[in-house]
Design an enzyme around this catalytic site. Structure first.
Site, PDB file in Angstrom:
ATOM      1  N   LYS A  11     -34.538 -35.320   1.960  1.00  0.00           N
ATOM      2  CA  LYS A  11     -33.340 -36.009   1.468  1.00  0.00           C
ATOM      3  C   LYS A  11     -32.593 -36.680   2.638  1.00  0.00           C
ATOM      4  O   LYS A  11     -32.906 -36.411   3.813  1.00  0.00           O
ATOM      5  CB  LYS A  11     -32.455 -34.986   0.747  1.00  0.00           C
ATOM      6  CG  LYS A  11     -33.105 -34.419  -0.531  1.00  0.00           C
ATOM      7  CD  LYS A  11     -32.218 -33.350  -1.163  1.00  0.00           C
ATOM      8  CE  LYS A  11     -32.792 -32.831  -2.465  1.00  0.00           C
ATOM      9  NZ  LYS A  11     -31.923 -31.793  -3.069  1.00  0.00           N
ATOM     10  N   TYR A  51     -33.790 -37.435 -11.429  1.00  0.00           N
ATOM     11  CA  TYR A  51     -32.998 -36.252 -11.773  1.00  0.00           C
ATOM     12  C   TYR A  51     -32.514 -36.288 -13.233  1.00  0.00           C
ATOM     13  O   TYR A  51     -31.504 -35.650 -13.556  1.00  0.00           O
ATOM     14  CB  TYR A  51     -31.800 -36.129 -10.821  1.00  0.00           C
ATOM     15  CG  TYR A  51     -32.161 -35.511  -9.472  1.00  0.00           C
ATOM     16  CD1 TYR A  51     -32.808 -34.283  -9.384  1.00  0.00           C
ATOM     17  CD2 TYR A  51     -31.818 -36.144  -8.276  1.00  0.00           C
ATOM     18  CE1 TYR A  51     -33.121 -33.705  -8.157  1.00  0.00           C
ATOM     19  CE2 TYR A  51     -32.133 -35.571  -7.037  1.00  0.00           C
ATOM     20  CZ  TYR A  51     -32.778 -34.349  -7.000  1.00  0.00           C
ATOM     21  OH  TYR A  51     -33.076 -33.776  -5.785  1.00  0.00           O
ATOM     22  N   ASN A 114     -28.955 -29.779   0.803  1.00  0.00           N
ATOM     23  CA  ASN A 114     -30.036 -28.805   1.025  1.00  0.00           C
ATOM     24  C   ASN A 114     -31.348 -29.425   1.523  1.00  0.00           C
ATOM     25  O   ASN A 114     -32.413 -28.835   1.397  1.00  0.00           O
ATOM     26  CB  ASN A 114     -30.233 -27.912  -0.208  1.00  0.00           C
ATOM     27  CG  ASN A 114     -30.623 -28.696  -1.441  1.00  0.00           C
ATOM     28  OD1 ASN A 114     -30.774 -29.918  -1.383  1.00  0.00           O
ATOM     29  ND2 ASN A 114     -30.804 -28.008  -2.553  1.00  0.00           N
ATOM     30  N   HIS A 117     -36.498 -31.751  -1.320  1.00  0.00           N
ATOM     31  CA  HIS A 117     -36.809 -31.630  -2.751  1.00  0.00           C
ATOM     32  C   HIS A 117     -38.268 -31.242  -2.907  1.00  0.00           C
ATOM     33  O   HIS A 117     -39.119 -31.703  -2.153  1.00  0.00           O
ATOM     34  CB  HIS A 117     -36.580 -32.962  -3.473  1.00  0.00           C
ATOM     35  CG  HIS A 117     -37.195 -32.979  -4.847  1.00  0.00           C
ATOM     36  ND1 HIS A 117     -36.545 -32.466  -5.948  1.00  0.00           N
ATOM     37  CD2 HIS A 117     -38.421 -33.384  -5.270  1.00  0.00           C
ATOM     38  CE1 HIS A 117     -37.357 -32.570  -7.000  1.00  0.00           C
ATOM     39  NE2 HIS A 117     -38.489 -33.121  -6.620  1.00  0.00           N
ATOM     40  N   GLU A 128     -43.223 -36.923 -11.249  1.00  0.00           N
ATOM     41  CA  GLU A 128     -42.497 -37.373 -10.052  1.00  0.00           C
ATOM     42  C   GLU A 128     -43.394 -38.224  -9.152  1.00  0.00           C
ATOM     43  O   GLU A 128     -42.950 -39.249  -8.620  1.00  0.00           O
ATOM     44  CB  GLU A 128     -41.949 -36.157  -9.294  1.00  0.00           C
ATOM     45  CG  GLU A 128     -40.839 -35.465 -10.076  1.00  0.00           C
ATOM     46  CD  GLU A 128     -40.313 -34.179  -9.446  1.00  0.00           C
ATOM     47  OE1 GLU A 128     -39.401 -33.575 -10.023  1.00  0.00           O
ATOM     48  OE2 GLU A 128     -40.807 -33.773  -8.377  1.00  0.00           O
TER      49      GLU A 128
HETATM   50  N1  UDP Z   1     -27.359 -29.278  -6.846  1.00  0.00           N
HETATM   51  C1  UDP Z   1     -26.015 -29.301  -6.547  1.00  0.00           C
HETATM   52  N2  UDP Z   1     -25.203 -28.319  -7.091  1.00  0.00           N
HETATM   53  C2  UDP Z   1     -25.695 -27.338  -7.885  1.00  0.00           C
HETATM   54  C3  UDP Z   1     -27.063 -27.323  -8.195  1.00  0.00           C
HETATM   55  C4  UDP Z   1     -27.872 -28.313  -7.667  1.00  0.00           C
HETATM   56  O1  UDP Z   1     -25.545 -30.174  -5.831  1.00  0.00           O
HETATM   57  O2  UDP Z   1     -24.921 -26.479  -8.333  1.00  0.00           O
HETATM   58  C5  UDP Z   1     -28.229 -30.320  -6.276  1.00  0.00           C
HETATM   59  C6  UDP Z   1     -29.083 -29.784  -5.114  1.00  0.00           C
HETATM   60  O3  UDP Z   1     -29.190 -30.829  -4.133  1.00  0.00           O
HETATM   61  C7  UDP Z   1     -30.414 -29.524  -5.769  1.00  0.00           C
HETATM   62  C8  UDP Z   1     -30.480 -30.670  -6.767  1.00  0.00           C
HETATM   63  O4  UDP Z   1     -29.133 -30.770  -7.258  1.00  0.00           O
HETATM   64  O5  UDP Z   1     -31.487 -29.522  -4.833  1.00  0.00           O
HETATM   65  C9  UDP Z   1     -31.402 -30.463  -7.939  1.00  0.00           C
HETATM   66  O6  UDP Z   1     -31.096 -29.249  -8.582  1.00  0.00           O
HETATM   67  P1  UDP Z   1     -32.239 -28.260  -9.058  1.00  0.00           P
HETATM   68  O7  UDP Z   1     -31.619 -27.213  -9.891  1.00  0.00           O
HETATM   69  O8  UDP Z   1     -33.379 -29.039  -9.641  1.00  0.00           O
HETATM   70  O9  UDP Z   1     -32.689 -27.560  -7.665  1.00  0.00           O
HETATM   71  P2  UDP Z   1     -34.010 -27.741  -6.784  1.00  0.00           P
HETATM   72  O10 UDP Z   1     -35.149 -27.931  -7.735  1.00  0.00           O
HETATM   73  O11 UDP Z   1     -33.798 -28.912  -5.870  1.00  0.00           O
HETATM   74  O12 UDP Z   1     -34.118 -26.455  -6.005  1.00  0.00           O
HETATM   75 MG    MG Z   2     -35.381 -29.279  -9.269  1.00  0.00          MG
END
Ligand code: UDP
Ligand code: MG
Length: 153
Positions: A11, A51, A114, A117, A128
């Protein structure tokens, strides 16, 4: 199946913080094969599509703004159980809940920063990969170290 594929992205914070090399190294050193990679700046529409499942979440707009804040390194990695193992290499969504040794557990603190991805299922990985890459960008080759990593194909 040693030809499972996953979509992994570094990211904007990961790129700006100079973490491209360290993140790629973890996948390389584990033994996975790099199949596609590009530095890109996708449109808002593209990121909203990526997303789409999260469009109802309160953090959605902030997430899209974050993903638009700079270039992203988009990659496809291949290998046995790479989807599940890729998620383990990345760590938990919330970096504070992610143990040291994972990318997020070593390099990040806030959930909204974080650094990486990874696809969460084989089915979503296929979607994807198709969203981020044209078929001719997926490179087919034999990994030279294949027989040193896998006992059987
Ligand atoms: N995210 C966020 N706040 C939250 C949960 C998710 O900003 O409370 C963001 C974070 O960058 C995350 C992305 O949204 O990586 C996608 O969320 P997902 O639940 O799919 O998590 P991932 O698959 O990336 O672990
Ligand atoms: Mg995810």
């Amino acid at each position: 199946m040693s030809n499972e594929q996953t979509f992994i992205a570094i990211k904007p914070d990961g790129v700006q913080r100079g973490l491209v090399g360290p993140i790629i190294s973890r996948f390389e050193q584990r033994g996975f094969k790099l199949v596609a990679m590009k530095l890109c700046s996708p449109s808002k529409e593209h990121l909203e599509k990526h997303y789409a499942d999260l469009s109802g979440k309160p953090f959605f707009n902030g997430l899209v703004t974050y993903m638009l804040s700079g270039p992203i390194v988009a990659m496809v990695w291949e290998g046995r159980e790479v989807v599940k193992t890729g998620r383990a290499i990345l760590g938990a969504t919330n970096p504070l809940a992610s143990p040291p040794g994972t990318i997020r557990g070593d390099y990040a603190i806030d959930v909204g920063r974080n650094v990486c991805h990874g696809s969460d299922s084989v089915e979503n990985a296929k979607k994807e990969i198709a969203l981020w890459f044209n078929e001719n960008e997926l490179i087919s080759y034999k990994q030279a170290q294949f027989d040193w990593i896998y006992e059987k194909a």
